[in-house]
Design a protein around this motif. Structure first.
Motif, PDB file in Angstrom:
ATOM      1  N   SER A 103       0.593  -0.926  -0.294  1.00 48.02           N
ATOM      2  CA  SER A 103      -0.163   0.123   0.217  1.00 48.02           C
ATOM      3  C   SER A 103       0.898   1.778  -0.012  1.00 48.02           C
ATOM      4  O   SER A 103       0.922   2.062  -0.955  1.00 48.02           O
ATOM      5  CB  SER A 103      -0.594   0.206   1.350  1.00 48.02           C
ATOM      6  OG  SER A 103      -1.695  -1.757   1.109  1.00 48.02           O
ATOM      7  N   GLU A 127      -9.319  -1.874   2.242  1.00 49.12           N
ATOM      8  CA  GLU A 127      -8.687  -2.827   3.658  1.00 49.12           C
ATOM      9  C   GLU A 127      -8.970  -1.286   4.877  1.00 49.12           C
ATOM     10  O   GLU A 127      -9.406  -1.307   5.787  1.00 49.12           O
ATOM     11  CB  GLU A 127      -7.982  -3.252   3.543  1.00 49.12           C
ATOM     12  CG  GLU A 127      -7.347  -4.053   2.878  1.00 49.12           C
ATOM     13  CD  GLU A 127      -6.012  -4.903   2.426  1.00 49.12           C
ATOM     14  OE1 GLU A 127      -5.015  -4.471   2.602  1.00 49.12           O
ATOM     15  OE2 GLU A 127      -6.005  -5.958   1.920  1.00 49.12           O
ATOM     16  N   GLU A 128      -8.962  -0.123   4.177  1.00 46.69           N
ATOM     17  CA  GLU A 128      -8.504   0.588   4.804  1.00 46.69           C
ATOM     18  C   GLU A 128     -10.259   1.861   4.735  1.00 46.69           C
ATOM     19  O   GLU A 128     -10.192   2.115   4.026  1.00 46.69           O
ATOM     20  CB  GLU A 128      -7.693   1.753   5.083  1.00 46.69           C
ATOM     21  CG  GLU A 128      -6.171   0.513   5.770  1.00 46.69           C
ATOM     22  CD  GLU A 128      -4.422   0.602   4.892  1.00 46.69           C
ATOM     23  OE1 GLU A 128      -4.651   2.105   4.077  1.00 46.69           O
ATOM     24  OE2 GLU A 128      -4.195   0.167   5.235  1.00 46.69           O
ATOM     25  N   ASP A 173      -6.992  -2.206  -4.055  1.00 39.06           N
ATOM     26  CA  ASP A 173      -6.471  -2.207  -2.627  1.00 39.06           C
ATOM     27  C   ASP A 173      -6.811  -2.608  -2.048  1.00 39.06           C
ATOM     28  O   ASP A 173      -7.445  -2.583  -1.133  1.00 39.06           O
ATOM     29  CB  ASP A 173      -5.781  -0.931  -2.104  1.00 39.06           C
ATOM     30  CG  ASP A 173      -4.371  -2.110  -1.099  1.00 39.06           C
ATOM     31  OD1 ASP A 173      -4.583  -2.602  -0.781  1.00 39.06           O
ATOM     32  OD2 ASP A 173      -4.283  -0.540  -0.172  1.00 39.06           O
TER      33      ASP A 173
HETATM   34 MG   LIG Z   1      -2.147  -2.838   2.541  1.00 42.44          MG
END
Ligand SMILES: [Mg+2]
Ligand SMILES: Nc1ncnc2c1ncn2[C@@H]1O[C@H](COP(=O)(O)OP(=O)(O)OP(=O)(O)O)[C@@H](O)[C@H]1O
Length: 458
Positions: A103, A127-128, A173
């Motif tokens: 990332s 993911e974030e 991602d």
């Molecule tokens: Mg990552």
């Protein structure tokens, strides 16, 4: 009723994508155990629909190509691995272990791309949250106005945003968190991962958008490994390195637009990944001087020579079975070289424990490092340090002969630049190396000669 259900589900190996009608414990294709998961097949193939194109067959001479196809990421190491920059409309898969820095690398590259003329990049994180991505961007000191962030996992929603925003590049991602709502299998399953990638591929080819896809490499087989996507995408990169060390290596395993031999080297710092412009200097920086078992080897990675330190430790074995351990070099190659050393040079190393390591966490897998490994083992066994300022290169055959290597001139040029005084080379390479004046070139035919040349006492 029962037969209908049978038709709609299949078992997929989560590592390699092998399909089976029944559950099996051992994958006949990749050999992994317990990797099969039942998945519901889509009612109709969305993948086939996506690729319906209105392009007509044309004579190849009439097809126009745009000039200046390469787009720079402003990171020389990254561009090198991509074969000289990005190609519009290409899909790049980046795989790597958890926490290695995928990332980070792509956020930095996205920032650079969005700062170029007319650049607009959408970074989609499944993911974030957006604020977590912002926190990372602050730590990396990135603040481009044209870098957009989206926290979303539904690919149909993402595609909708892309068509409205019209970016030049998109980062996904990661692909294992994405899903298409029409499919009933869970995110990360082979069906989902394949369908999502096919959609992204269509987007890239039809609109000329660069798509980066992050994929996790998994060992347990719970999530689909990026292996199943390798044949779909244009370029496959692996980001590797020891999590506990600073250096990270970016490697290509497939590239439709460039060589697969290149590597890019980065250092992980608190403010992000920093390119390592002169890797030889870094890998040799902590080299012990005058210590037995350490030797400098000139290796070649793609277009670039890199000097690395090979270390060996040979000790008496306490058990019947001598131990062998290697880091950064092939275990089987080291076993073979130990046998050659015992049989051809008469050193009784076969019964000893031997540990061979390449310093700095880099991997060396070319035969030109053979002679270096032999010298390091012999030096440790005899407890005599290798003469100072010596670089070694050469492939070793089973008769103990030292064979010529490619790119000898480039390797020696790099050694000379770093202040080495003497280079042990295969005799077969001597002819092409006449012109070097600042560094002594010694040609060797057999390993015995090379050991005598490197381990001079006093
Ligand atoms: Mg990552
Ligand atoms: N504050 C910090 N200071 C220094 N290094 C940090 C800091 N925060 C994170 N890192 C480094 O960044 C790495 C994580 O990077 P990143 O999140 O880009 O990896 P990733 O490959 O995307 O991981 P994941 O698989 O979890 O998505 C950590 O392993 C650590 O080395």
């Amino acid at each position: 009723m029962k037969s209908e259900r049978k038709d709609r589900t299949k078992f997929f190996c989560q590592e390699c994508g092998y399909e089976s009608l029944k559950w099996i414990g051992h994958c006949p294709d990749c050999g992994k155990w317990n990797t099969f998961v039942e998945e519901v097949l889509p009612a109709h193939s969305t993948q086939a629909q996506a690729f319906i194109s209105y392009d007509k067959p044309k004579p190849i001479k009439d097809i126009e190509v745009q000039e200046n196809l390469r787009i720079s990421t402003n990171m020389e190491e990254f561009d090198r691995v991509l074969g000289g920059g990005l190609v519009a409309g290409s899909v790049i898969l980046i795989g790597g272990d958890p926490g290695i820095g995928k990332s980070t690398l792509l956020l930095q590259a996205s920032n650079n791309l969005s700062q170029s003329k007319d650049g607009l990049v959408l970074y989609v994180s499944g993911e974030e949250s957006s604020s977590q991505t912002k926190l990372r961007a602050e730590r990396l000191r990135l603040s481009s106005e044209n870098l957009y962030v989206l926290s979303e996992t539904n690919l149909d929603v993402i595609l909708d945003h892309i068509s409205k925003l019209n970016p030049n590049a998109v980062v996904i991602d990661s692909i294992q968190t994405m899903f298409r709502s029409g499919l009933s299998s869970s995110p990360g399953s082979i069906t989902q991962v394949r369908e999502c990638t096919a959609q992204l591929m269509y987007l890239a080819k039809s609109k000329g958008i660069i798509v980066f896809i992050i994929g996790h490499v998994t060992k347990e087989g719970n999530l689909a490994g990026p292996k199943v996507l390798e044949h779909i995408v244009d370029t496959v990169l692996y980001f590797e390195g020891d999590e506990h060390r600073l250096y990270r290596v970016l490697r290509t395993t497939k590239n439709r637009f460039g060589s697969t031999n290149e590597i890019g080297i980065f250092e992980m710092r608190s403010n992000g990944l920093v390119q390592v412009g002169n890797p030889s200097q870094v890998f040799l920086s902590e080299r012990p001087v005058g210590s037995p078992g350490s030797v400098v080897v000139a290796t070649q990675e793609g277009d670039r020579p890199i000097l690395v330190e090979v270390q060996a430790l040979v000790t008496g074995s306490n058990f019947g079975m001598p131990q062998r351990r290697t880091t950064g070099v092939d275990y089987n190659r080291v076993s073979l070289l130990i046998a050659v050393l015992e049989k051809r040079a008469g050193l009784q190393v076969g019964g000893c424990d031997a540990f061979v390591n390449v310093a700095g966490g880099i991997k060396v897998d070319e035969p030109a490092a053979d002679l270096g490994i032999i010298i390091a083992i012999a030096s440790s066994f005899k407890d005599i340090p290798v003469e100072q300022g010596v670089v070694v290169l050469g492939e070793v055959g089973l008769s103990g002969e030292v064979r010529a290597v490619n790119y000898a001139e480039r390797r020696i040029k790099e050694s000379e630049k770093l202040g080495f005084k003497k280079c042990i080379v295969p005799n077969g390479n001597l002819k092409e190396l006449q012109k070097f004046k600042g560094i002594e070139i010694v040609g060797v035919r057999m390993i015995q000669e090379s050991i005598a040349e490197c381990l001079k006492r006093g």
